[in-house]
Motif scaffolding. Sequence first.
Motif, PDB file in Angstrom:
ATOM      1  N   LYS A   1      -3.855   4.621  -1.078  1.00  0.00           N
ATOM      2  CA  LYS A   1      -3.276   4.179  -2.357  1.00  0.00           C
ATOM      3  C   LYS A   1      -2.796   2.752  -2.139  1.00  0.00           C
ATOM      4  CE  LYS A   1      -0.177   7.488  -2.999  1.00  0.00           C
ATOM      5  NZ  LYS A   1       0.859   8.214  -3.772  1.00  0.00           N
ATOM      6  N   GLY A   2      -2.530   2.049  -3.220  1.00  0.00           N
ATOM      7  CA  GLY A   2      -2.001   0.694  -3.039  1.00  0.00           C
ATOM      8  C   GLY A   2      -3.081  -0.353  -3.139  1.00  0.00           C
ATOM      9  N   ARG A   3      -2.854  -1.469  -2.447  1.00  0.00           N
ATOM     10  CA  ARG A   3      -3.693  -2.650  -2.712  1.00  0.00           C
ATOM     11  C   ARG A   3      -5.146  -2.495  -2.287  1.00  0.00           C
ATOM     12  NH1 ARG A   3      -1.069  -7.133  -1.477  1.00  0.00           N
ATOM     13  NH2 ARG A   3       0.894  -6.237  -0.788  1.00  0.00           N
ATOM     14  N   ILE A   4      -5.446  -1.647  -1.280  1.00  0.00           N
ATOM     15  CA  ILE A   4      -6.842  -1.509  -0.846  1.00  0.00           C
ATOM     16  C   ILE A   4      -7.644  -0.680  -1.857  1.00  0.00           C
ATOM     17  CG2 ILE A   4      -8.398  -0.695   0.980  1.00  0.00           C
ATOM     18  CD1 ILE A   4      -6.219  -0.906   2.987  1.00  0.00           C
TER      19      ILE A   4
ATOM     20  N   LYS B   1      -0.997   7.549   1.453  1.00  0.00           N
ATOM     21  CA  LYS B   1      -0.371   6.291   1.854  1.00  0.00           C
ATOM     22  C   LYS B   1      -1.272   5.632   2.902  1.00  0.00           C
ATOM     23  CE  LYS B   1       3.865   5.493   0.286  1.00  0.00           C
ATOM     24  NZ  LYS B   1       4.207   4.181  -0.298  1.00  0.00           N
ATOM     25  N   PRO B   2      -1.440   4.310   2.857  1.00  0.00           N
ATOM     26  CA  PRO B   2      -2.357   3.649   3.800  1.00  0.00           C
ATOM     27  C   PRO B   2      -2.132   4.029   5.267  1.00  0.00           C
ATOM     28  CG  PRO B   2      -1.536   2.080   2.189  1.00  0.00           C
ATOM     29  CD  PRO B   2      -0.818   3.366   1.919  1.00  0.00           C
ATOM     30  N   MET B   3      -0.858   4.118   5.663  1.00  0.00           N
ATOM     31  CA  MET B   3      -0.553   4.437   7.071  1.00  0.00           C
ATOM     32  C   MET B   3      -0.911   5.886   7.410  1.00  0.00           C
ATOM     33  SD  MET B   3       1.437   2.056   8.965  1.00  0.00           S
ATOM     34  CE  MET B   3       2.286   0.526   8.674  1.00  0.00           C
TER      35      MET B   3
ATOM     36  N   GLY C   1      -6.714  -0.104   7.053  1.00  0.00           N
ATOM     37  CA  GLY C   1      -6.618  -1.491   7.519  1.00  0.00           C
ATOM     38  C   GLY C   1      -6.686  -1.544   9.045  1.00  0.00           C
TER      39      GLY C   1
ATOM     40  N   VAL D   1      -3.434  -0.975  10.774  1.00  0.00           N
ATOM     41  CA  VAL D   1      -3.019   0.414  10.984  1.00  0.00           C
ATOM     42  C   VAL D   1      -3.719   0.972  12.225  1.00  0.00           C
ATOM     43  CG1 VAL D   1      -3.048   2.733   9.951  1.00  0.00           C
ATOM     44  CG2 VAL D   1      -2.590   0.741   8.521  1.00  0.00           C
TER      45      VAL D   1
ATOM     46  N   SER E   1      -9.727  -6.434   1.521  1.00  0.00           N
ATOM     47  CA  SER E   1      -8.295  -6.600   1.835  1.00  0.00           C
ATOM     48  C   SER E   1      -8.094  -7.482   3.063  1.00  0.00           C
ATOM     49  CB  SER E   1      -7.620  -5.246   2.050  1.00  0.00           C
ATOM     50  OG  SER E   1      -7.523  -4.577   0.845  1.00  0.00           O
ATOM     51  N   LYS E   2      -8.688  -8.675   2.990  1.00  0.00           N
ATOM     52  CA  LYS E   2      -8.599  -9.618   4.121  1.00  0.00           C
ATOM     53  C   LYS E   2      -7.194 -10.204   4.231  1.00  0.00           C
ATOM     54  CE  LYS E   2     -13.273 -11.230   4.598  1.00  0.00           C
ATOM     55  NZ  LYS E   2     -14.254 -12.256   4.500  1.00  0.00           N
ATOM     56  N   CYS E   3      -6.680 -10.201   5.413  1.00  0.00           N
ATOM     57  CA  CYS E   3      -5.378 -10.824   5.672  1.00  0.00           C
ATOM     58  C   CYS E   3      -5.265 -10.995   7.179  1.00  0.00           C
ATOM     59  CB  CYS E   3      -4.250  -9.932   5.134  1.00  0.00           C
ATOM     60  SG  CYS E   3      -4.329  -8.217   5.657  1.00  0.00           S
TER      61      CYS E   3
ATOM     62  N   TYR F   1       5.286  -3.036  12.323  1.00  0.00           N
ATOM     63  CA  TYR F   1       4.298  -2.740  13.372  1.00  0.00           C
ATOM     64  C   TYR F   1       4.935  -2.847  14.758  1.00  0.00           C
ATOM     65  CZ  TYR F   1       1.261  -3.824   9.401  1.00  0.00           C
ATOM     66  OH  TYR F   1       0.673  -3.856   8.165  1.00  0.00           O
TER      67      TYR F   1
ATOM     68  N   ILE G   1       2.052  -8.988   7.926  1.00  0.00           N
ATOM     69  CA  ILE G   1       0.800  -9.390   7.286  1.00  0.00           C
ATOM     70  C   ILE G   1       1.015 -10.685   6.504  1.00  0.00           C
ATOM     71  CG2 ILE G   1      -0.726  -8.763   5.376  1.00  0.00           C
ATOM     72  CD1 ILE G   1      -1.288  -7.035   7.755  1.00  0.00           C
TER      73      ILE G   1
ATOM     74  N   SER H   1      -1.286 -13.061   3.789  1.00  0.00           N
ATOM     75  CA  SER H   1      -2.568 -13.181   3.078  1.00  0.00           C
ATOM     76  C   SER H   1      -2.637 -14.574   2.461  1.00  0.00           C
ATOM     77  CB  SER H   1      -2.666 -12.065   2.040  1.00  0.00           C
ATOM     78  OG  SER H   1      -3.813 -12.238   1.270  1.00  0.00           O
TER      79      SER H   1
ATOM     80  N   VAL I   1      -7.329  -9.243   9.950  1.00  0.00           N
ATOM     81  CA  VAL I   1      -7.295  -7.851   9.465  1.00  0.00           C
ATOM     82  C   VAL I   1      -8.208  -7.689   8.255  1.00  0.00           C
ATOM     83  CG1 VAL I   1      -5.804  -6.121   8.347  1.00  0.00           C
ATOM     84  CG2 VAL I   1      -4.934  -7.409  10.297  1.00  0.00           C
TER      85      VAL I   1
HETATM   86  N1  LIG Z   1      -0.860  -9.191   1.136  1.00  0.00           N
HETATM   87  C1  LIG Z   1      -1.929  -8.533   1.519  1.00  0.00           C
HETATM   88  N2  LIG Z   1      -3.150  -8.976   1.186  1.00  0.00           N
HETATM   89  C2  LIG Z   1      -4.264  -8.321   1.576  1.00  0.00           C
HETATM   90  N3  LIG Z   1      -4.240  -7.163   2.293  1.00  0.00           N
HETATM   91  C3  LIG Z   1      -3.052  -6.680   2.635  1.00  0.00           C
HETATM   92  C4  LIG Z   1      -1.848  -7.320   2.274  1.00  0.00           C
HETATM   93  N4  LIG Z   1      -0.819  -6.589   2.724  1.00  0.00           N
HETATM   94  C5  LIG Z   1      -1.379  -5.537   3.359  1.00  0.00           C
HETATM   95  N5  LIG Z   1      -2.716  -5.583   3.314  1.00  0.00           N
HETATM   96  C6  LIG Z   1      -3.678  -4.598   3.862  1.00  0.00           C
HETATM   97  O1  LIG Z   1      -3.641  -3.487   2.994  1.00  0.00           O
HETATM   98  C7  LIG Z   1      -3.171  -2.321   3.688  1.00  0.00           C
HETATM   99  C8  LIG Z   1      -2.295  -1.518   2.759  1.00  0.00           C
HETATM  100  O2  LIG Z   1      -1.199  -2.287   2.367  1.00  0.00           O
HETATM  101  P1  LIG Z   1      -0.246  -1.815   1.194  1.00  0.00           P
HETATM  102  O3  LIG Z   1       0.714  -2.925   0.968  1.00  0.00           O
HETATM  103  O4  LIG Z   1      -1.060  -1.288   0.060  1.00  0.00           O
HETATM  104  O5  LIG Z   1       0.430  -0.547   1.790  1.00  0.00           O
HETATM  105  P2  LIG Z   1       1.666  -0.343   2.728  1.00  0.00           P
HETATM  106  O6  LIG Z   1       2.496  -1.578   2.750  1.00  0.00           O
HETATM  107  O7  LIG Z   1       1.207   0.219   4.052  1.00  0.00           O
HETATM  108  O8  LIG Z   1       2.360   0.859   2.029  1.00  0.00           O
HETATM  109  P3  LIG Z   1       3.416   0.843   0.877  1.00  0.00           P
HETATM  110  O9  LIG Z   1       3.597  -0.586   0.409  1.00  0.00           O
HETATM  111  O10 LIG Z   1       2.775   1.737  -0.133  1.00  0.00           O
HETATM  112  O11 LIG Z   1       4.613   1.427   1.547  1.00  0.00           O
HETATM  113  C9  LIG Z   1      -2.497  -2.844   4.942  1.00  0.00           C
HETATM  114  O12 LIG Z   1      -2.572  -1.874   5.972  1.00  0.00           O
HETATM  115  C10 LIG Z   1      -3.306  -4.095   5.246  1.00  0.00           C
HETATM  116  O13 LIG Z   1      -4.489  -3.772   5.941  1.00  0.00           O
END
Ligand SMILES: Nc1ncnc2c1ncn2[C@@H]1O[C@H](COP(=O)(O)OP(=O)(O)OP(=O)(O)O)[C@@H](O)[C@H]1O
Length: 206
Positions: free
Chosen positions: A8-11, A51-53, A70, A73, A90-92, A115, A154, A156, A175
Motif C-alpha cells: 500500500k502507499g506510494r509504490i 504495509k510496504p515493510m 523496495g 526493505v 519508485s526510484k529514490c 532503517y 530515503i 527522492s 533504491v
Molecule cells: N519519497 C519517495 N519517493 C520514491 N520512493 C519512495 C519514497 N519514499 C519511499 N519510497 C519507496 O517506497 C517504499 C514505500 O514507501 P511508503 O512511504 O509508501 O511506505 P512506508 O514509509 O514504508 O510506510 P508508511 O508510510 O505507510 O508507514 C519504500 O520502501 C521505498 O522503497
Amino acid sequence: MLTVAMPKGRIFEEAVDLLRKADYTLPPEFAESRKLMIEVPKENMRFILAKPMDVVTYVEHGVADLGIAGKDVMMEEERDVYELLDLKISKCHLAVAGLPGVRMNQIAPRVATKYPNIASSYFREQGEQVEIIRLNGSIELAPLIGLADRIVDIVSTGRTLKENGLVELEKIADVTSRLIVNPVSYRMKDEAVDELVHRLSEVIPQ
Ligand SMILES: Nc1ncnc2c1ncn2[C@@H]1O[C@H](COP(=O)(O)OP(=O)(O)OP(=O)(O)O)[C@@H](O)[C@H]1O
Ligand SMILES: O=P(O)(O)OC[C@H]1O[C@H](OP(=O)(O)OP(=O)(O)O)[C@H](O)[C@@H]1O
C-alpha cells in the motif's frame, strides 16, 4: 492461482500501472477499495494489500507467492526470498543527511532512522560508532529538534531535506522496487511465475 502481496502507499499506483501495461486486467476499483484481499479470477490471481515493510514477511511465510518491495526493505533485513526483477519504479536513494556545517557529536553521536540495520552497518563500515535511534517516520525532524546529529533516510526529490534546512552528506544506495518470490512457490508454480516475470520484464521502464 498466484497470490501477490502489493505494498500500500506510494509504490501501489506505479505497481498497478506496470501490471496493467503487462496486460493484466485489474478491476477499476482496485486502487479505491478498502478491501485488503482482492481476487481477480480472470487472471487466476489474488492480491493482498500490505504495509510496504510487511510485504516481505507475507512472501517469506509463503502466504503470498510473490510481492513487490523496495530495495531498502530488502537491504534492511536478510529474508528468505528471491529477488526476480528490478521493476525500476519508485526510484529514490538512501542517504545520510544532517544540518549544514554541523559535525557529529564526537562523544555520543546519534543517528535517527527507520532503517536501524542499514544505518548501523554503514557507520560501522566507516569506522564510526554511533547510537541508532529508531523512528517510524518524519525522520527529518530528528536533527532539527536535537534528537540526532544525522539521519539515514530515503531521498527522492530532495524536497523534504531542503524544506527542513537539511543537506545530503553521503549516498548509501540507490533504491527501486523489486519483484520478490517465495522459494517454494518459485519451484512449485514456476510456469505461472515465469509468465509474470516475462510479461513484466517487457514493460519495465528504462
Ligand atoms: N519519497 C519517495 N519517493 C520514491 N520512493 C519512495 C519514497 N519514499 C519511499 N519510497 C519507496 O517506497 C517504499 C514505500 O514507501 P511508503 O512511504 O509508501 O511506505 P512506508 O514509509 O514504508 O510506510 P508508511 O508510510 O505507510 O508507514 C519504500 O520502501 C521505498 O522503497
Ligand atoms: O526527497 P523527497 O521527495 O522529499 O522524499 C523523501 C521523503 O519521502 C519519504 O517520507 P514519506 O513521505 O514516506 O513520509 P514519512 O516521513 O512518514 O516516512 C522519506 O522518508 C522522506 O522523508
